[in-house]
Design a protein around this motif. Structure first.
Motif, PDB file in Angstrom:
ATOM      1  N   THR A   1       0.939  -1.253   0.029  1.00  0.00           N
ATOM      2  CA  THR A   1      -0.151  -0.149   0.014  1.00  0.00           C
ATOM      3  C   THR A   1       0.807   1.133  -0.097  1.00  0.00           C
ATOM      4  O   THR A   1       0.616   2.040  -0.736  1.00  0.00           O
TER       5      THR A   1
ATOM      6  N   ARG B   1       1.994   4.330  -3.570  1.00  0.00           N
ATOM      7  CA  ARG B   1       1.469   5.724  -3.615  1.00  0.00           C
ATOM      8  C   ARG B   1       2.837   6.352  -3.571  1.00  0.00           C
ATOM      9  O   ARG B   1       2.592   7.852  -3.172  1.00  0.00           O
TER      10      ARG B   1
ATOM     11  N   ALA C   1      -4.241  -2.517  -6.032  1.00  0.00           N
ATOM     12  CA  ALA C   1      -5.407  -1.790  -5.413  1.00  0.00           C
ATOM     13  C   ALA C   1      -4.866  -0.194  -5.486  1.00  0.00           C
ATOM     14  O   ALA C   1      -5.731   0.532  -5.987  1.00  0.00           O
ATOM     15  N   GLY C   2      -3.509  -0.089  -5.258  1.00  0.00           N
ATOM     16  CA  GLY C   2      -3.161   1.213  -5.159  1.00  0.00           C
ATOM     17  C   GLY C   2      -2.843   2.098  -6.642  1.00  0.00           C
ATOM     18  O   GLY C   2      -3.245   2.935  -6.879  1.00  0.00           O
TER      19      GLY C   2
ATOM     20  N   ALA D   1      -6.548   3.035  -7.258  1.00  0.00           N
ATOM     21  CA  ALA D   1      -7.035   4.025  -6.779  1.00  0.00           C
ATOM     22  C   ALA D   1      -6.133   5.419  -7.453  1.00  0.00           C
ATOM     23  O   ALA D   1      -7.005   6.545  -7.608  1.00  0.00           O
TER      24      ALA D   1
ATOM     25  N   GLN E   1      -7.977   6.096 -10.641  1.00  0.00           N
ATOM     26  CA  GLN E   1      -9.379   6.763 -10.321  1.00  0.00           C
ATOM     27  C   GLN E   1      -9.072   8.313  -9.538  1.00  0.00           C
ATOM     28  O   GLN E   1     -10.031   9.152  -9.085  1.00  0.00           O
TER      29      GLN E   1
ATOM     30  N   VAL F   1      -8.101   8.905  -6.555  1.00  0.00           N
ATOM     31  CA  VAL F   1      -8.486   8.808  -5.150  1.00  0.00           C
ATOM     32  C   VAL F   1      -7.106   9.284  -4.349  1.00  0.00           C
ATOM     33  O   VAL F   1      -5.900   8.856  -4.522  1.00  0.00           O
ATOM     34  N   SER F   2      -7.229  10.280  -3.392  1.00  0.00           N
ATOM     35  CA  SER F   2      -6.241  10.913  -2.500  1.00  0.00           C
ATOM     36  C   SER F   2      -5.513   9.710  -1.865  1.00  0.00           C
ATOM     37  O   SER F   2      -6.278   8.740  -1.095  1.00  0.00           O
ATOM     38  N   ALA F   3      -4.478   9.704  -1.685  1.00  0.00           N
ATOM     39  CA  ALA F   3      -3.522   8.639  -0.962  1.00  0.00           C
ATOM     40  C   ALA F   3      -3.860   8.669   0.342  1.00  0.00           C
ATOM     41  O   ALA F   3      -4.127   7.424   1.246  1.00  0.00           O
TER      42      ALA F   3
ATOM     43  N   HIS G   1      -7.075   6.322   0.347  1.00  0.00           N
ATOM     44  CA  HIS G   1      -6.768   5.101   0.168  1.00  0.00           C
ATOM     45  C   HIS G   1      -6.002   4.728   1.318  1.00  0.00           C
ATOM     46  O   HIS G   1      -6.304   3.403   1.694  1.00  0.00           O
TER      47      HIS G   1
ATOM     48  N   ALA H   1      -7.207   1.265   3.149  1.00  0.00           N
ATOM     49  CA  ALA H   1      -6.493   0.151   3.456  1.00  0.00           C
ATOM     50  C   ALA H   1      -6.075  -0.267   4.992  1.00  0.00           C
ATOM     51  O   ALA H   1      -6.158  -1.430   5.482  1.00  0.00           O
TER      52      ALA H   1
END
Length: 414
Positions: free
Chosen positions: A22, A26, A146-147, A150, A153, A155-157, A160, A164
């Motif tokens: 994870t 990012r 998954a990261g 994200a 898309q 998505v902010s870390a 995310h 997670a």
């Protein structure tokens, strides 16, 4: 019973790997958010190794006093929270503090779950460590995917990481709930806790096993961190080929770990390590002499297979080398994390002075040294074919001595 416990430990390994994956997935977001150069980001990442190395010598005492169940449960959950905290750091110094803590909690929980895996391996009487590390690699892969999703898309870390953290914490709490214990194990652990030193310094056979692990981890980290760069800069492959090379290395390493227990069961730990060391050395040579991307990709794949079982079997050999598996694992982990810290900088330094080809000559040599040290990783290994019969061969005293590392070590381990 013990197979159920093995699955619980495998889930903990996967949760730990997911925490690492994870964070790694990012890193571009963190770098862009804090406007970090590659060198500055490298400093922050270096602190994870420093944090781990600083914590390792004390980790054996902590696990001995608290037990692997509580250490794994608490610190993997803390691991996810530190990953989340890293996304809120306002500057490089603050991020470096967070990554130092990340290395300390991640490394200590890593040591605890490996110690627990060795205890379950003793009970089963057969090799399981390679498969457990395969579960870790699977956790990394799932988290990385998954990261990637994200990030795609937008998505902010921070969001995310929060999601997670919640998922990984639930999995960790559920998995550690399945750890088994007996009254005899607890009693023996309590009796021996005061004999566990505060600061674990690897020596003797543990030091030698750790050096074999060092060679394997150096080759692993070098290939993982530099394979794409080698493909792009040395062999002039495009970015797709570079990314594909790293992916194929990761694939063969994970595949090797997931199948490693079956191979060890058939060939034995020493023979398996020797064979893998030879394959890794051949892969390193192929990378060095390759003049086009295709053979180099094959070379990196061979390195992946070659290093796949080294780390799990090094931890297992250290855990079986003495009466206290926790201290053996802590000693090897101290050296192993040193390899993780040294490899990226040494490869880069050698490349700056000469070339990446010359730098990867060292990878081939170290993989060859793994083959030479294979006998050390076969010391006191569990029976090739375990099953109930092998497990029953471990009497209560043997199991108890194996947990002298901590009172709840066996009790809490799962």
């Amino acid at each position: 019973m013990w197979d159920k416990e093995r699955r619980s430990v495998a889930a903990v390994f996967a949760a730990h790997g997911a925490s690492s994956g994870t964070f790694a997935s990012r890193l571009p977001w963190l770098s862009d958010h804090l406007h970090l150069s590659a060198g500055s980001l490298g400093v922050a990442l270096l602190m994870t190794s420093i944090g781990a190395i600083s914590a390792m010598p004390f980790a054996g005492r902590l696990v001995a006093r608290v037990g692997t169940k509580l250490v794994a449960r608490t610190l993997i959950c803390a691991f996810t929270l530190v990953v989340l905290a890293a996304s809120w750091m306002p500057s490089l110094p603050a991020l470096a503090v967070a990554t130092t803590l990340l290395g300390a909690v991640g490394g200590t929980s890593d040591m605890a779950m490996n110690a627990q895996g060795i205890l379950v391996e003793k009970r089963l009487g057969r090799s399981i460590m390679s498969g457990l590390h395969g579960s870790w690699s699977t956790g990394v892969l799932i988290a990385a995917l998954a990261g990637s999703l994200a990030a795609h898309q937008h998505v902010s870390a921070r969001v995310h990481f929060a999601v997670a953290a919640a998922v990984i914490a639930v999995v960790t709490l559920w998995a550690t709930h399945g750890f088994g214990t007996t009254a005899a194990d607890v009693g023996l652990a309590e009796e021996k806790t005061e004999d566990v030193p505060l600061f674990v310094v690897p020596r003797g056979v543990i030091l030698l096993i750790g050096l074999v692990g060092f060679c394997g981890i150096y080759a692993e980290v070098a290939a993982q961190d530099w394979s794409s760069v080698y493909m792009h800069r040395t062999l002039h492959g495009d970015e797709a080929e570079a990314a594909f090379t790293t992916g194929m290395f990761a694939f063969t390493m994970a595949a090797g770990r997931l199948s490693g227990d079956a191979v060890v069961g058939r060939l034995g730990a020493a023979t398996t390590v020797r064979a893998c060391g030879v394959l890794g050395a051949l892969g390193g040579v192929l990378v060095v002499v390759a003049q086009s991307p295709a053979p180099a990709i094959v070379g990196f794949m061979l390195i992946g297979i070659g290093v796949s079982v080294v780390v799990p079997l090094a931890f297992a050999a250290a855990g079986h080398a003495g009466p206290n598996p926790t201290l053996g694992v802590a000693g090897v982990a101290t050296i192993a994390y040193g390899a993780g810290m040294a490899a990226p900088g040494m490869i880069g330094g050698i490349a700056n002075l000469t070339s990446l080809r010359v730098a990867f000559c060292a990878v081939a040599v170290l993989a060859g040294l793994v083959a030479l040290g294979g006998g050390l990783l076969g010391r006191n290994a569990p029976a090739a074919v375990g099953g109930a019969g092998a497990a029953s061969g471990l009497d209560a005293e043997q199991i108890g001595l194996s947990t002298a590392a901590g009172a709840e070590a066996l009790a809490n381990e799962g």
